[in-house]
Every structure is written in C-alpha cells, then in structure tokens.
Design a protein around this motif. Structure first.
Motif, PDB file in Angstrom:
ATOM      1  N   ALA B  63     -27.614 -24.796  13.881  1.00  0.00           N
ATOM      2  CA  ALA B  63     -26.883 -26.062  13.726  1.00  0.00           C
ATOM      3  C   ALA B  63     -25.378 -25.808  13.698  1.00  0.00           C
ATOM      4  N   LEU B  66     -23.735 -25.400  17.179  1.00  0.00           N
ATOM      5  CA  LEU B  66     -24.058 -26.432  18.178  1.00  0.00           C
ATOM      6  C   LEU B  66     -22.849 -26.821  19.030  1.00  0.00           C
ATOM      7  N   TYR B  67     -21.691 -27.015  18.366  1.00  0.00           N
ATOM      8  CA  TYR B  67     -20.499 -27.475  19.103  1.00  0.00           C
ATOM      9  C   TYR B  67     -19.928 -26.408  20.028  1.00  0.00           C
ATOM     10  N   HIS B  84     -26.108 -32.314  14.903  1.00  0.00           N
ATOM     11  CA  HIS B  84     -25.596 -31.309  13.955  1.00  0.00           C
ATOM     12  C   HIS B  84     -26.024 -31.688  12.530  1.00  0.00           C
TER      13      HIS B  84
END
Lengths: 263, 263
Positions: B63, B66-67, B84
């Motif tokens: 998580a 993720l970006y 997220h």
C-alpha cells in the motif's frame, strides 16, 4: 535561524537519548546481570549488549549525523570526513569486541553460534557495516578515487548508512528480548519471570524503547533535507552524476519530467 | 524509460518477496506448529504471526508504494488515494485480528499480556499505525480539509509511513525469534532445540531474513526520488508550504541558502 535552532534541539535530544542508552545498558548488565568479566562466565557475555548498543547504535548514529551539524559546514570538509570515518571505525571496533564477547562465551560453554534469527540479522548487519566502511574509505578518503566515482557512490553510501542503523536496531531489540527470556525464568536464582515484569524487565524493555527512539531521531535528522550540509559541487569537483539518494537537496523535477517525456 | 524498467523490476522483486513472506509464514505455522484454530489452543496463537506478517508488513508495504507505480500517475489521483486508504484499512484489520489471536490465546491460558519488549514495540507500532490512518484519512480524503493543511502534513505522513514499516519489521523479527526459543526446546515433543537448527528453525529464520529483504526493497522504492509520482502542485491546488520529507522532489537549495544567509 529557526531551522538551526530546531536542528540543535533535535541533536540535543539525540545526544541525551544516546547517553541514556549507554547508561541503561551498563546499568542493566552491572546491576542485574552480575557485572563484567572476560573469563568465559556469564559476566563475559554481558559485554556483548554493552558493546553492540554503544558501538552499533549510539556511536554509529552520532557518526552518521556528523555532517548535519552546521558547525561542520566550513569550506574544508576533510577534517570532518576523517572524524566521520574515525568515529565509524571506533564503532566498528566496539562491535567486533562485542561479537568476540558472545562468541567466546558460547565457545567456553559449548553453546552453538549463529543459530538464532537475532544472530543471523546481527551478523549480516556487521558484514554490511564492514563493506560500507571499506567502500566509504576507498571512495571518499583515498585521493586517487575520481570525483565522478564519489558522486556515483554517494547516494548508495548515504542510503546504506540509514539501512545499517535500522538493521542494528532490529538486532538490538531482538537480542534484548531474547536475553530477557533466557535470564528471567521462574525459580531461577529466585528471580521473578519476565511475564511478571520485575525491575530488570522494566529496565531492559525501557532500554529497547529508548534505542528505538534514538534510532528514529537519527533517521529524522538524516532525512530532513533542510538540515543537509549545503554543497552545490562535490568538494573541489562538480557532480558528474545527479544524486538520487534519501537526503540530497538537488532538484529531480527535471529528471522526472525527462523520464515522463521519454516514456 | 530505463528508470521505469528499473522500477518495475524492483517492484516485481517486492511482489515476489511479499508472496514468499506470506507463503513461508503460513507454511511454518501449518507444517511445523500444527495449523490453525480459534479455540484458545496453541493453534489459536498461530494466526498471530500469519496476520501480523501479512497485514503489517506485506500488505502495508504494498500500500505504501502504490503511488510509485507509474500506472497510477494519471490526472485523477482520487481512485488511487481510495485504493491506498483501502489497502491500509485492510492491513489494519488483519493486524487487529492478529492481535486478537494473541490476546485471546494468552487469556485462555492465563499468560500475561504485553510484558515482552516485542509486545511493547508491537503495540506501539499498531497505535502509531492507527493514528497515521486516522490522520491520513481526515487530512487527505475529507474534502473539507484545506490544501495548505494537506501540504503541511504530507511530509510527516510520508515519513511516518516509512517509520511504521521499520517498526513492524522490528516487531516481526523479535517475535519470530521469541517464538522459536519458546517452541524449539530440547525434549519438548521430540523436537530438536533451536540451537541445532532443525528444519523449522531454518524455515522461520529464512522467513525473518525475507521479511527484512522485503522491507529494504520497499524502503528503497519509497526513498528513490526518481520514482516519485511527479506533481508540481497539490491536486487542484498549489503547495502552500514546501515539502521537506524523505521522498520529495522539490528543490531545497534555496531554503538552505536562505537559512544560511539569515544566520
């Protein structure tokens, strides 16, 4: 000015936590574990936590943040490089003595070496630290190393520096936890079990918490870009390769833009 | 393009290590510790490592990065924000189930709770994670939060994200180490002692090493500024306060210069 004051307050906190770590690990082993000796007895083992916490955590952490102290930001970086390398060498020597203490104790008492997860992580941490010191010395202190090589290796050196501290903390916490389960068993020398949280357990658990707090403060100092040593070129030379490590102040917007354009 | 390929190779490594972590922790507890139950027996405890490693390390780590996946870099960030937050909520729920497993097991067997250093660090990690999720939700998902507040809090949110992963790894390693000393005693159910490194010890030690490797890969992905989601303004708004976290691409040279001029 506010940034400098904030830095020195954080640095003071770091120094205080470091001193408490050393005082607590000595107090724990002196007052509750019978003190120190170099004779293969349990007192021989007691040097292990003292040297590992002092060397691999407190001294190492202080050496890592040396360049963040504004006092070191003068034109000539060489004396501070030597101090950085010297403190880390001392930290390494203390760690090796700490490792000798546990190996000697195990060998004298027919206890196997390097079987626990704590020991696996710990020995990998020391191996990484050795590689990091040798690589750091040959890259940043040997005059024959080209500036381009220094600039290329620096981000990895800085990143590895933080990671080794993280691994040291992992090793310390698992080691203190393991030692307390070994030492604090019901009906052993009249001590209360670990689960009853006798004063020794509170002391050593607190040591663990303060080691973690010390590590977080060091990582915070390392990661705060505003507290970095400002340098637009690399010593006499100029960066050939742009840094892309944890802590560098250089602007990556252009690199990222180029990357997006090309893809 | 090379940066993207390097990212996806590192991301693939991260996914593989994460899958190995989950497979190994299930295998360890299923094949060597007798499997799973929710009845207060030792099998009840076995859910604890499975849920903590899966939730607090593997899902949490995925998580967190993720970006960094270029696929998520489209104009509309909201779906990725929701993913997220959703993945982290799932990670949190798994961690709470993991904590329930150990508390229930302790209570059913009259074993004290929260006395070991492992449990102290672990419970602090979960508390920090809870605070981080609530703060993240109210800052970045509630539409009423001003952009300036988001920009102000983001560096702390990002830094805390990395630190919580570090603390999770500290908790996991100390917990696996502790469990192996409890479980692998000579003459207990005919098992070899931990010091003889039976297959279970090799399995669980390897799990610990792979958890550390997974954590380092996640921290590397988070810290590599070239792999950051490029954004010059904050969504529809513009940053009011310059970022100064671990991973931000903005240029701090000017801030540092100003700081030096003012002092």
């Amino acid at each position: 000015m506010r940034g400098i004051v904030a830095f020195y307050l954080t640095y003071l906190l770091c120094l205080i936590l470091g001193i408490i770590c050393v005082a607590l690990v000595v107090h724990w082993n002196y007052s509750y574990r019978g003190g120190f000796a170099w004779d293969g007895s349990a007192k021989h083992f007691n040097w292990h936590p003292v040297f590992m916490v002092t060397g691999m955590v407190v001294l190492y952490g202080n050496a890592a943040i040396l360049y963040r102290i504004p006092l070191t930001w003068g034109h000539n970086k060489l004396p501070w490089k030597l101090l950085h390398a010297g403190l880390l060498l001392l930290s390494f020597i203390l760690s090796v003595i700490g490792l000798c203490a546990v190996f000697n104790y195990h060998n004298a008492n027919n206890i196997s070496n390097l079987y626990s997860l704590h020991s696996w992580v710990g020995i990998c941490t020391t191996a990484l630290f050795t590689a990091q010191w040798v690589m750091g010395f040959s890259t940043f202190l040997l005059p024959c190393t080209p500036m381009s090589a220094r600039a290329f290796i620096k981000p990895t050196h800085v990143w590895m520096g933080g990671i080794i501290l993280v691994l040291s903390i992992v090793s310390c916490i698992s080691g203190i936890n393991e030692k307390l389960f070994f030492a604090l068993k019901e009906n052993t020398n009249g001590t209360l079990p670990y689960s009853a949280l006798p004063p020794e357990a509170i002391t050593a658990n607190s040591l663990g918490v303060i080691i973690v707090a010390f590590g977080l403060v060091v990582l915070k100092i390392l990661s705060n870009q505003i507290w970095q040593r400002p340098e637009t070129g690399y010593e006499e030379g100029v960066y050939q390769v742009k840094d892309k490590g944890f802590y560098d102040v250089f602007d990556y917007s252009l690199i990222v833009c180029n990357l997006r354009t090309k893809t």
